[in-house]
Design a protein around this motif. Structure first.
Motif, PDB file in Angstrom:
ATOM      1  N   UNK A  92       0.798  -1.228   0.000  1.00 44.61           N
ATOM      2  CA  UNK A  92       0.000   0.000   0.000  1.00 44.61           C
ATOM      3  C   UNK A  92       0.829   1.275   0.000  1.00 44.61           C
ATOM      4  N   UNK A  93       1.699   1.460   0.995  1.00 42.70           N
ATOM      5  CA  UNK A  93       2.470   2.710   1.039  1.00 42.70           C
ATOM      6  C   UNK A  93       3.418   2.886  -0.149  1.00 42.70           C
ATOM      7  N   UNK A  94       4.106   1.840  -0.550  1.00 42.41           N
ATOM      8  CA  UNK A  94       5.082   1.994  -1.630  1.00 42.41           C
ATOM      9  C   UNK A  94       4.410   2.197  -2.977  1.00 42.41           C
ATOM     10  N   UNK A  95       3.352   1.438  -3.237  1.00 41.35           N
ATOM     11  CA  UNK A  95       2.636   1.619  -4.492  1.00 41.35           C
ATOM     12  C   UNK A  95       1.990   3.004  -4.516  1.00 41.35           C
ATOM     13  N   UNK A  96       1.483   3.434  -3.358  1.00 38.55           N
ATOM     14  CA  UNK A  96       0.873   4.756  -3.261  1.00 38.55           C
ATOM     15  C   UNK A  96       1.871   5.877  -3.471  1.00 38.55           C
ATOM     16  N   UNK A  97       3.079   5.729  -2.928  1.00 38.84           N
ATOM     17  CA  UNK A  97       4.113   6.745  -3.135  1.00 38.84           C
ATOM     18  C   UNK A  97       4.559   6.790  -4.595  1.00 38.84           C
ATOM     19  N   UNK A  98       4.585   5.626  -5.242  1.00 40.70           N
ATOM     20  CA  UNK A  98       4.888   5.620  -6.682  1.00 40.70           C
ATOM     21  C   UNK A  98       3.853   6.456  -7.422  1.00 40.70           C
ATOM     22  N   UNK A 103       2.616  10.791 -10.672  1.00 40.19           N
ATOM     23  CA  UNK A 103       1.460  11.468 -11.246  1.00 40.19           C
ATOM     24  C   UNK A 103       1.098  12.784 -10.572  1.00 40.19           C
ATOM     25  N   UNK A 104       1.251  12.900  -9.273  1.00 39.37           N
ATOM     26  CA  UNK A 104       0.640  14.030  -8.573  1.00 39.37           C
ATOM     27  C   UNK A 104       1.604  15.046  -7.967  1.00 39.37           C
ATOM     28  N   UNK A 105       2.845  14.703  -7.759  1.00 43.80           N
ATOM     29  CA  UNK A 105       3.779  15.624  -7.108  1.00 43.80           C
ATOM     30  C   UNK A 105       3.987  16.871  -7.973  1.00 43.80           C
ATOM     31  N   UNK A 106       4.198  17.992  -7.338  1.00 46.25           N
ATOM     32  CA  UNK A 106       4.271  19.272  -8.064  1.00 46.25           C
ATOM     33  C   UNK A 106       5.498  19.387  -8.951  1.00 46.25           C
ATOM     34  N   UNK A 107       6.521  18.592  -8.702  1.00 44.95           N
ATOM     35  CA  UNK A 107       7.698  18.592  -9.576  1.00 44.95           C
ATOM     36  C   UNK A 107       8.148  17.161  -9.828  1.00 44.95           C
ATOM     37  N   UNK A 112      13.039   9.890  -6.624  1.00 45.54           N
ATOM     38  CA  UNK A 112      11.905   9.378  -5.864  1.00 45.54           C
ATOM     39  C   UNK A 112      11.082   8.415  -6.717  1.00 45.54           C
ATOM     40  N   UNK A 113      10.883   8.760  -7.978  1.00 42.36           N
ATOM     41  CA  UNK A 113      10.137   7.875  -8.871  1.00 42.36           C
ATOM     42  C   UNK A 113      10.839   6.528  -8.993  1.00 42.36           C
ATOM     43  N   UNK A 114      12.154   6.579  -9.161  1.00 43.15           N
ATOM     44  CA  UNK A 114      12.924   5.338  -9.295  1.00 43.15           C
ATOM     45  C   UNK A 114      12.851   4.498  -8.025  1.00 43.15           C
ATOM     46  N   UNK A 115      12.955   5.165  -6.877  1.00 49.74           N
ATOM     47  CA  UNK A 115      12.891   4.439  -5.604  1.00 49.74           C
ATOM     48  C   UNK A 115      11.585   3.661  -5.489  1.00 49.74           C
ATOM     49  N   UNK A 116      10.468   4.315  -5.761  1.00 45.48           N
ATOM     50  CA  UNK A 116       9.186   3.649  -5.553  1.00 45.48           C
ATOM     51  C   UNK A 116       8.854   2.664  -6.663  1.00 45.48           C
ATOM     52  N   UNK A 117       9.356   2.890  -7.869  1.00 44.40           N
ATOM     53  CA  UNK A 117       9.235   1.859  -8.907  1.00 44.40           C
ATOM     54  C   UNK A 117       9.989   0.604  -8.477  1.00 44.40           C
ATOM     55  N   UNK A 118      11.172   0.802  -7.888  1.00 41.39           N
ATOM     56  CA  UNK A 118      11.952  -0.342  -7.405  1.00 41.39           C
ATOM     57  C   UNK A 118      11.256  -1.042  -6.245  1.00 41.39           C
ATOM     58  N   UNK A 151      -6.552  -4.272  -5.315  1.00 42.49           N
ATOM     59  CA  UNK A 151      -6.727  -2.856  -5.691  1.00 42.49           C
ATOM     60  C   UNK A 151      -5.435  -2.147  -6.085  1.00 42.49           C
ATOM     61  N   UNK A 152      -4.387  -2.277  -5.285  1.00 47.01           N
ATOM     62  CA  UNK A 152      -3.137  -1.587  -5.631  1.00 47.01           C
ATOM     63  C   UNK A 152      -2.446  -2.226  -6.833  1.00 47.01           C
ATOM     64  N   UNK A 153      -2.540  -3.552  -6.961  1.00 46.08           N
ATOM     65  CA  UNK A 153      -1.965  -4.181  -8.158  1.00 46.08           C
ATOM     66  C   UNK A 153      -2.589  -3.589  -9.413  1.00 46.08           C
ATOM     67  N   UNK A 154      -3.906  -3.439  -9.389  1.00 43.98           N
ATOM     68  CA  UNK A 154      -4.614  -2.945 -10.575  1.00 43.98           C
ATOM     69  C   UNK A 154      -4.291  -1.498 -10.894  1.00 43.98           C
ATOM     70  N   UNK A 155      -4.034  -0.701  -9.867  1.00 48.14           N
ATOM     71  CA  UNK A 155      -3.731   0.709 -10.091  1.00 48.14           C
ATOM     72  C   UNK A 155      -2.275   0.894 -10.491  1.00 48.14           C
ATOM     73  N   UNK A 156      -1.373   0.326  -9.717  1.00 45.91           N
ATOM     74  CA  UNK A 156       0.044   0.671  -9.854  1.00 45.91           C
ATOM     75  C   UNK A 156       0.782  -0.071 -10.960  1.00 45.91           C
ATOM     76  N   UNK A 157       0.524  -1.355 -11.108  1.00 46.44           N
ATOM     77  CA  UNK A 157       1.333  -2.129 -12.058  1.00 46.44           C
ATOM     78  C   UNK A 157       1.175  -1.610 -13.487  1.00 46.44           C
TER      79      UNK A 157
END
Length: 198
Positions: A92-98, A103-107, A112-118, A151-157
């Protein structure tokens, strides 16, 4: 999905995140965290509970005496709980941070993207290490432990990864497909798609 699996009647109330309905007093009086889901059990004196995996445990404890999507053995109950904790603390937390950083961070922050993809790959690797040896996470059947990951598999993967799920994690992808074949999962995913399209 679990309400469907257990044949329970329910009414879904959808909150508009763009309007901040999840943070409004009408919802936070039930869930002070201002997140979803929240359940109010009208068959049990309007018992209110929030946090997905707490809700799953409540539902099977109260409404699954035949253990349709839960386990009866004491040792297996702890393994089921272990997977629910892993879903809540790992997936939940890692997929959510990805999702947030992609998608949503202002910059755009590539590190950070690489960390959460990993981290998505790490979580899927943990699942793969088990599902390559057994069909389900616990009890030799689909349980709330398995269903909690959908739910998170369907959103994040599909949205936040750049690898081929079925190639890199074949056992986990097969498990995910089997879960999607369940009537309860199909119905809820169709409902979600209709709500999102409205």
């Amino acid at each position: 999905m679990v309400l469907e699996e257990l044949g329970l009647t329910y009414e879904s109330i959808y909150l508009d995140f763009q309007k901040g309905e999840h943070k409004a007093p009408e919802h936070t009086k039930h869930n002070p965290n201002g997140r979803i889901p929240t359940i109010i059990d009208h068959k049990n004196n309007d018992y209110t509970l929030w946090e997905s995996d707490a809700i799953l445990l409540y539902l099977v404890e109260r409404y699954d005496p035949e253990h349709k999507v839960s386990v009866a053995d004491a040792g297996e109950k702890f393994h089921q709980l272990q997977w629910l904790f892993f879903q809540a603390s790992g997936q939940g937390p890692y997929f959510g941070q990805a999702a947030w950083f992609i998608r949503y961070h202002s910059e755009q922050l590539p590190s950070a993207q690489e960390r959460y993809k990993n981290e998505i790959k790490r979580v899927l690797g943990v699942l793969e290490s088990v599902l390559s040896k057994q069909e389900w996470l616990v009890g030799g059947k689909a349980t709330i432990a398995d269903l909690s990951f959908i739910p998170w598999n369907d959103i994040a993967i599909p949205a936040f990864t750049d690898f081929d799920f079925a190639t890199e994690f074949p056992a986990t992808a097969a498990w995910n497909r089997k879960l999607h074949g369940r009537t309860s999962v199909k119905k809820i995913l169709e409902t979600r798609a209709a709500v999102n399209a409205a």
